[in-house]
Enzyme design. Structure first.
Site, PDB file in Angstrom:
ATOM      1  N   CYS A 170      16.089  -6.564   0.115  1.00  0.00           N
ATOM      2  CA  CYS A 170      17.763  -7.290  -0.653  1.00  0.00           C
ATOM      3  C   CYS A 170      18.513  -5.749  -1.540  1.00  0.00           C
ATOM      4  O   CYS A 170      17.930  -5.816  -2.702  1.00  0.00           O
ATOM      5  CB  CYS A 170      17.365  -8.343  -0.883  1.00  0.00           C
ATOM      6  SG  CYS A 170      16.935 -10.068   0.034  1.00  0.00           S
ATOM      7  N   ARG A 191      17.736   0.887   1.650  1.00  0.00           N
ATOM      8  CA  ARG A 191      16.201   0.204   2.035  1.00  0.00           C
ATOM      9  C   ARG A 191      16.188  -0.555   3.047  1.00  0.00           C
ATOM     10  O   ARG A 191      15.365  -1.344   2.808  1.00  0.00           O
ATOM     11  CB  ARG A 191      16.291  -0.650   0.674  1.00  0.00           C
ATOM     12  CG  ARG A 191      17.379   0.469  -0.749  1.00  0.00           C
ATOM     13  CD  ARG A 191      18.135  -0.684  -1.357  1.00  0.00           C
ATOM     14  NE  ARG A 191      17.602  -1.326  -2.046  1.00  0.00           N
ATOM     15  CZ  ARG A 191      16.652  -2.162  -2.547  1.00  0.00           C
ATOM     16  NH1 ARG A 191      16.206  -1.427  -3.245  1.00  0.00           N
ATOM     17  NH2 ARG A 191      16.425  -3.367  -3.190  1.00  0.00           N
ATOM     18  N   TRP A 240      17.420  -8.615   3.349  1.00  0.00           N
ATOM     19  CA  TRP A 240      15.627  -8.968   4.009  1.00  0.00           C
ATOM     20  C   TRP A 240      15.192  -9.756   4.470  1.00  0.00           C
ATOM     21  O   TRP A 240      14.864  -9.959   3.101  1.00  0.00           O
ATOM     22  CB  TRP A 240      14.268  -7.349   3.055  1.00  0.00           C
ATOM     23  CG  TRP A 240      13.305  -7.710   3.502  1.00  0.00           C
ATOM     24  CD1 TRP A 240      12.874  -8.218   3.054  1.00  0.00           C
ATOM     25  CD2 TRP A 240      12.815  -6.250   4.533  1.00  0.00           C
ATOM     26  NE1 TRP A 240      11.945  -7.308   3.896  1.00  0.00           N
ATOM     27  CE2 TRP A 240      11.747  -6.589   4.710  1.00  0.00           C
ATOM     28  CE3 TRP A 240      13.679  -5.819   4.971  1.00  0.00           C
ATOM     29  CZ2 TRP A 240      10.738  -6.314   5.682  1.00  0.00           C
ATOM     30  CZ3 TRP A 240      12.356  -5.322   6.185  1.00  0.00           C
ATOM     31  CH2 TRP A 240      11.500  -5.173   6.390  1.00  0.00           C
ATOM     32  N   ASN A 276      17.806 -11.641  -5.136  1.00  0.00           N
ATOM     33  CA  ASN A 276      16.985 -10.865  -4.426  1.00  0.00           C
ATOM     34  C   ASN A 276      15.793 -11.325  -5.592  1.00  0.00           C
ATOM     35  O   ASN A 276      15.868 -11.913  -6.780  1.00  0.00           O
ATOM     36  CB  ASN A 276      17.378  -9.363  -4.917  1.00  0.00           C
ATOM     37  CG  ASN A 276      18.094  -8.331  -4.575  1.00  0.00           C
ATOM     38  OD1 ASN A 276      19.012  -8.940  -3.470  1.00  0.00           O
ATOM     39  ND2 ASN A 276      18.421  -7.249  -4.934  1.00  0.00           N
ATOM     40  N   GLY A 277      14.421 -11.590  -4.368  1.00  0.00           N
ATOM     41  CA  GLY A 277      13.763 -12.062  -5.055  1.00  0.00           C
ATOM     42  C   GLY A 277      12.904 -13.210  -4.247  1.00  0.00           C
ATOM     43  O   GLY A 277      13.138 -13.454  -3.113  1.00  0.00           O
ATOM     44  N   GLU A 286      -8.932   5.446   6.115  1.00  0.00           N
ATOM     45  CA  GLU A 286      -7.861   5.514   5.796  1.00  0.00           C
ATOM     46  C   GLU A 286      -6.957   6.378   4.922  1.00  0.00           C
ATOM     47  O   GLU A 286      -6.130   7.146   5.422  1.00  0.00           O
ATOM     48  CB  GLU A 286      -6.803   3.788   5.102  1.00  0.00           C
ATOM     49  CG  GLU A 286      -5.653   4.019   4.510  1.00  0.00           C
ATOM     50  CD  GLU A 286      -4.776   3.996   6.266  1.00  0.00           C
ATOM     51  OE1 GLU A 286      -4.984   4.162   6.878  1.00  0.00           O
ATOM     52  OE2 GLU A 286      -3.824   4.224   5.432  1.00  0.00           O
ATOM     53  N   LYS A 338      -4.773   8.993   6.528  1.00  0.00           N
ATOM     54  CA  LYS A 338      -3.322   9.667   5.434  1.00  0.00           C
ATOM     55  C   LYS A 338      -3.126  10.577   5.668  1.00  0.00           C
ATOM     56  O   LYS A 338      -1.904  11.504   5.667  1.00  0.00           O
ATOM     57  CB  LYS A 338      -3.315   9.553   4.000  1.00  0.00           C
ATOM     58  CG  LYS A 338      -2.276   9.012   3.267  1.00  0.00           C
ATOM     59  CD  LYS A 338      -1.484   6.710   4.128  1.00  0.00           C
ATOM     60  CE  LYS A 338      -1.433   6.982   5.280  1.00  0.00           C
ATOM     61  NZ  LYS A 338      -1.248   5.278   6.070  1.00  0.00           N
ATOM     62  N   GLU A 372      -1.904  12.784   8.087  1.00  0.00           N
ATOM     63  CA  GLU A 372      -0.202  12.503   9.163  1.00  0.00           C
ATOM     64  C   GLU A 372       0.161  13.717   8.341  1.00  0.00           C
ATOM     65  O   GLU A 372       1.393  13.867   8.670  1.00  0.00           O
ATOM     66  CB  GLU A 372      -0.547  11.280   8.884  1.00  0.00           C
ATOM     67  CG  GLU A 372      -0.099  10.348   9.322  1.00  0.00           C
ATOM     68  CD  GLU A 372       0.259   8.958   9.051  1.00  0.00           C
ATOM     69  OE1 GLU A 372      -0.616   8.080   7.973  1.00  0.00           O
ATOM     70  OE2 GLU A 372       0.984   8.116   9.054  1.00  0.00           O
ATOM     71  N   HIS A 429     -27.059  12.853  10.783  1.00  0.00           N
ATOM     72  CA  HIS A 429     -26.572  13.349  11.919  1.00  0.00           C
ATOM     73  C   HIS A 429     -25.757  13.977  12.631  1.00  0.00           C
ATOM     74  O   HIS A 429     -25.900  13.512  13.841  1.00  0.00           O
ATOM     75  CB  HIS A 429     -26.402  11.649  12.235  1.00  0.00           C
ATOM     76  CG  HIS A 429     -27.646  10.519  11.755  1.00  0.00           C
ATOM     77  ND1 HIS A 429     -29.212  10.652  11.943  1.00  0.00           N
ATOM     78  CD2 HIS A 429     -27.680   9.377  10.469  1.00  0.00           C
ATOM     79  CE1 HIS A 429     -29.568   9.625  11.541  1.00  0.00           C
ATOM     80  NE2 HIS A 429     -28.359   9.597  10.214  1.00  0.00           N
ATOM     81  N   LYS A 478       8.131   5.611  13.078  1.00  0.00           N
ATOM     82  CA  LYS A 478       7.753   5.241  11.708  1.00  0.00           C
ATOM     83  C   LYS A 478       7.248   3.650  13.081  1.00  0.00           C
ATOM     84  O   LYS A 478       5.974   3.291  11.913  1.00  0.00           O
ATOM     85  CB  LYS A 478       8.699   4.089  10.833  1.00  0.00           C
ATOM     86  CG  LYS A 478       8.943   3.157   9.542  1.00  0.00           C
ATOM     87  CD  LYS A 478       7.759   3.509   8.825  1.00  0.00           C
ATOM     88  CE  LYS A 478       6.803   2.946   8.043  1.00  0.00           C
ATOM     89  NZ  LYS A 478       6.339   2.497   7.669  1.00  0.00           N
TER      90      LYS A 478
HETATM   91  C1  F6R Z   1       0.371   5.509   9.308  1.00  0.00           C
HETATM   92  C2  F6R Z   1       1.168   4.152   9.864  1.00  0.00           C
HETATM   93  C3  F6R Z   1       1.046   3.727  11.412  1.00  0.00           C
HETATM   94  C4  F6R Z   1       0.751   1.928  11.578  1.00  0.00           C
HETATM   95  C5  F6R Z   1       0.211   1.511  12.850  1.00  0.00           C
HETATM   96  C6  F6R Z   1       0.978   0.849  13.364  1.00  0.00           C
HETATM   97  O1  F6R Z   1       0.635   5.468   8.540  1.00  0.00           O
HETATM   98  O2  F6R Z   1       1.883   3.867   9.399  1.00  0.00           O
HETATM   99  O3  F6R Z   1      -0.640   4.302  12.251  1.00  0.00           O
HETATM  100  O4  F6R Z   1      -0.181   1.551  10.901  1.00  0.00           O
HETATM  101  O5  F6R Z   1       1.796   2.366  13.757  1.00  0.00           O
HETATM  102  O6  F6R Z   1       2.311   0.518  13.086  1.00  0.00           O
HETATM  103  P1  F6R Z   1       2.968  -1.101  13.027  1.00  0.00           P
HETATM  104  O7  F6R Z   1       1.908  -1.291  11.039  1.00  0.00           O
HETATM  105  O8  F6R Z   1       4.119  -1.156  12.235  1.00  0.00           O
HETATM  106  O9  F6R Z   1       1.855  -2.188  13.459  1.00  0.00           O
END
Ligand code: F6R
Length: 612
Positions: A2, A27, A74, A100-101, A485, A489, A492, A508, A607
Site C-alpha cells: 500500500c 511498489r 495491495w 497501511n498495515g 534454493e 538463486k 538465476e 557417488h 516474475k
Molecule cells: C525464482 C522464482 C521462481 C518462482 C516460480 C513460481 O526466484 O521466483 O522460481 O518461484 O516461478 O512462482 P510463484 O511462486 O509465483 O508460483
C-alpha cells in the site's frame, strides 16, 4: 504494498496526489483512491485497477481542491474492489482514512462499533474500523480523536485522516509502518515513501513508532505517544528517484532481502495467540477432525516455491507425523497421482497466477481433494480457487528472483506444521512452545544475519565465486532444501551453473568435478548430521575445493576446515533454514553484482509465469 500520499497547501491537491500515487505504482497495488476537501464536504473517488483508472473517474471540479489524501491498496483484508479501496468514510462521511498495515483486532472493533454504537460498514477491510472509531471519538479536535482511536487498536498502521470539520488539517499516526512528512513553503505533504515527495521537497521529518503528526499548510507538529510535542530534526533526502524507489538500495532484490525480518514478523502476526503462545490459523476452515485424520499431503509448486515445499515436507513429517510428497506442478499435473482417502494438497505460489500450479490445483479439486493454498497475492487465481488460503504477508515482490516471498513461505509452513502437529497430538506442547518461542525470535535474528558486519564476510568469497562458471551447494537433512534454493538463486541472477547435492551424494559422482578452487557452498546447521557433513566438507577440501560454510555460532571446528565461514545466531535446528537461506541469497546477489549481471531482471525470466 500500500502507498500513502497526503497534501495540504495552495496548489491543486488532486494533481499532486495522483502524481504521488503514480510514483508509488512500482511498489505494486490493485486499487487506488482519493479523498478531497471539496466545498465543506469530503469527496471520495476510488477505483479497482490502476491509478489511471482512478484518474479517469475524477471530475473537473476536483482541481479546485487544496487538501486531500490518496492511497494505493495491495489487498490484505477483502478483495481488490472499488468498495475495499481506500480512503474509507466514517458513517457521517465527515471523516476519511487511508491506512497501511493490518489492524489485528478489527473483527472485535467492528462488532463493538456495530452493536454498541450503531455504525454501519461499507467494506470488508480492517481499515474501515479506523474511520468509524475516529468519528466515535471526535469532539472538537481531530488529533485527539485519532489518539483515542489508535489507543483501541492492535496491529500495525501508518494512517492519515482528514475531516470536513477541520478542512486544512491532515492528522497522521504511525506504528510499524513507515510515514514521512514532507516540508514545503505554505504547503506540507505526507507519504509512506520518499518517491511520492521528491517532486516537491527534499526536506522531511520521519515519524517513529507511536508518534502522531498534525499537518496544516503553515505548520507541522509532531507528538510522541504520550502527547508531548517533539522537536524533530529535518532530514534532507539526497537520493534520486531511482534509488528512492529502492529505499536507497542499489537493487530491489537487496531491498527485499533486507525486508525479511519485517515480513517474517508480519507473516506470524495474528497467527500466534499472545494469551497462550499457541499457533492459531483462524483463516483455515479445515475441521479438527479433517486435520487429525489426514493420511497424506501433496505439496505442489514451481521453482523457489517448490523448494519451500521441500522444507515443508520435512517439517510436516517431523512435527505433524503426516507423510508428505512434493512435486513440481508441471509434472504433477500430467501424472496420475494416487490420492489417499484423507488427502490434502498444499499449493505454494507467490504470485498465485502460475499456470502449472493453478492447473495442479484444479486437477486436485476435480478429484474431490481439498486444496490449501499458501500465496502472497490476495484475490489471485490460486487464492480464489483453493478451498483454503493462508496468505504470506511479504508484500509485493518486484525483483524476479524470489527472496522475501520464499522466506515467508517457510514461516507459513512452520505455522501449518506446528498447528497440525498439536491438533493431531503428535507434537508435544513443550516442543511446540519451544518452536513458537524460536519463531518469535527469528525477526531479530534475521536482523543480526543482515548486519553490515555479517555482509562484509561474503564479499571476498563472492569475488572468488564470480570467476567460476560452476559451483556446488551441499547440505544434509533440512540444509538440503536450502542448498537447492541457494543454487537456483545463484543460477538465476549470476548465470553460474550451480548444482545442489545432498552432501552424502558427493562421493557417488560429483566429487569427480571437485578440483582446485571449485566453489562449494556447504550448509552445516543440523546437529544430528553435523559430523557427517563435516566429513563431506573434508572430502571436498582434500581435493582443493573452495568451501564457504554456513553454520551456527560455536561450531569452530568448521572454520578449521574451510576457506570462509558465515556464522548464524543460535537457533533451534528445525528453524535454522530461515536464517541459513539469507546468506545464500546474498551470495547470489553479490556474485551477480561482481559479474555485472542484471540483478532485478535476469535474462529470459519473468516474475509471473502465467503460461505453460
Ligand atoms: C525464482 C522464482 C521462481 C518462482 C516460480 C513460481 O526466484 O521466483 O522460481 O518461484 O516461478 O512462482 P510463484 O511462486 O509465483 O508460483
Amino acid at each position: 504494498m500500500c502507498g500513502i500520499v497526503g497534501y495540504t497547501g495552495f496548489k491543486e491537491a488532486n494533481t499532486i496526489l495522483i502524481d504521488g500515487l503514480k510514483k508509488l505504482e512500482y511498489r505494486g497495488y490493485d486499487s487506488a483512491g482519493i479523498a478531497l476537501q471539496l466545498e465543506g464536504k469530503l469527496k471520495i473517488t476510488k477505483a479497482a485497477g490502476s491509478v489511471a483508472d482512478l484518474e479517469s473517474k475524477m471530475d473537473e471540479g476536483d482541481s479546485e481542491v487544496k487538501v486531500g489524501i490518496g492511497h494505493t491498496r495491495w489487498a490484505t483484508h477483502g478483495r481488490p474492489t472499488d468498495e475495499n479501496a481506500h480512503p474509507h468514510y466514517s458513517c457521517c462521511e465527515k471523516f476519511a482514512v487511508i491506512h497501511n498495515g493490518i489492524i489485528e483486532n478489527h473483527q472485535a472493533l467492528r462488532q463493538w462499533l456495530k452493536e454498541e454504537t450503531g455504525h454501519e460498514f461499507r467494506s470488508e477491510t480492517d481499515t474501515e474500523v479506523l474511520a468509524h472509531l475516529v468519528e466515535e471519538y471526535y469532539k472538537d479536535d481531530l488529533l485527539e480523536a485519532v489518539r483515542n482511536a489508535v489507543a483501541r487498536v492492535e496491529g500495525s498502521y501508518a494512517m492519515v485522516v482528514i475531516s470536513s470539520h477541520e478542512p486544512e488539517r491532515l492528522v497522521c499516526a504511525r506504528q510499524d509502518s513507515p510515514l514521512i512528512v514532507g516540508l514545503g513553503e505554505d504547503e506540507n505533504f505526507v507519504a509512506s515513501d520518499i518517491p511520492a515527495l521528491l517532486a516537491h521537497t527534499r526536506k522531511t521529518k520521519i515519524l517513529e513508532d507511536g508518534e502522531f503528526a498534525s499537518i496544516t499548510p503553515e505548520q507541522v507538529e509532531i507528538f510522541d505517544a504520550e502527547g508531548k510535542s517533539i522537536d524533530k530534526e529535518v532530514f534532507e533526502i539526497t537520493w534520486d528517484i531511482e534509488s528512492a524507489e529502492k529505499g536507497g538500495y542499489e537493487h530491489f532484490m537487496l531491498k527485499e532481502i533486507m525486508e525479511q525480518p519485517a515480513v517474517a514478523k508480519e507473516t506470524m502476526r495474528q497467527r500466534i495467540d499472545p494469551a497462550n503462545g499457541r499457533v492459531k490459523l483462524d483463516e483455515i476452515n479445515l475441521t479438527d477432525e479433517e486435520i487429525q485424520t489426514l493420511d497424506n499431503i501433496y505439496i505442489v509448486a514451481c521453482g523457489t516455491a517448490y523448494h519451500a515445499g521441500l522444507l515443508g515436507k520435512a517439517v510436516l513429517e517431523d512435527l505433524a507425523g503426516i507423510p508428505v510428497e512434493v512435486d513440481v506442478a508441471s509434472e504433477f499435473r500430467y501424472r496420475r497421482p494416487i490420492f489417499k482417502e484423507n488427502q490434502l494438497v498444499i499449493v505454494i505460489s507467490q504470485s498465485g497466477e502460475t499456470a502449472d500450479t493453478l492447473a495442479a490445483l484444479r486437477m486436485a479439486r476435480q478429484k474431490g481433494v481439498k486444496v490449501l493454498a499458501i500465496t502472497n497475492v490476495v484475490g489471485s487465481s490460486v487464492s480464489r480457487e483453493a478451498d483454503e488460503v493462508l496468505y504470506t504477508w511479504a508484500g509485493p515482490e518486484i525483483a524476479v528472483a524470489s527472496t522475501k516471498a520464499y522466506l515467508t513461505q517457510l514461516v507459513a509452513l512452520y505455522l501449518v506444521a506446528i498447528y497440525f502437529g498439536e491438533l493431531r497430538g503428535y507434537l508435544a506442547s513443550e516442543k511446540a512452545d519451544e518452536l513458537v518461542k524460536g519463531l518469535k525470535e527469528l525477526p531479530g535474528q534475521l536482523e543480526q544475519v543482515l548486519s553490515e558486519e555479517s555482509l562484509a564476510k561474503l564479499h571476498k568469497y563472492c569475488e572468488h565465486l564470480s570467476k567460476w562458471d560452476n559451483a556446488f551447494f551441499v547440505g544434509r537433512n533440512l540444509d538440503y532444501p536450502v542448498a537447492r534454493e541457494g543454487a537456483l538463486k545463484l543460477k538465476e541472477i549470476s548465470y553460474i551453473h550451480a548444482e545442489a547435492y545432498a552432501a552424502g551424494e558427493l562421493k557417488h559422482g560429483p566429487l569427480a568435478l571437485i578440483v582446485d578452487g571449485v566453489p562449494v557452498v556447504a550448509l552445516i546447521t543440523q546437529k544430528a548430521v553435523y559430523d557427517k557433513t563435516l566429513s563431506n566438507i573434508q572430502e571436498v577440501n582434500a581435493r582443493g575445493g573452495a568451501v564457504f560454510a554456513i553454520t551456527m555460532e560455536g561450531n569452530d571446528d568448521v572454520a578449521e576446515q574451510v576457506e570462509s565461514v558465515f556464522y548464524l545466531p543460535p537457533v533451534n535446528d528445525v528453524l535454522a533454514p530461515v536464517l541459513a537461506a539469507v546468506p545464500t541469497q546474498l551470495i547470489a546477489y553479490y556474485t551477480a553484482l561482481a559479474r555485472g549481471s542484471s540483478v532485478d531482471k535476469p535474462r529470459n525470466l519473468a516474475k509471473s509465469v502465467t503460461v505453460e
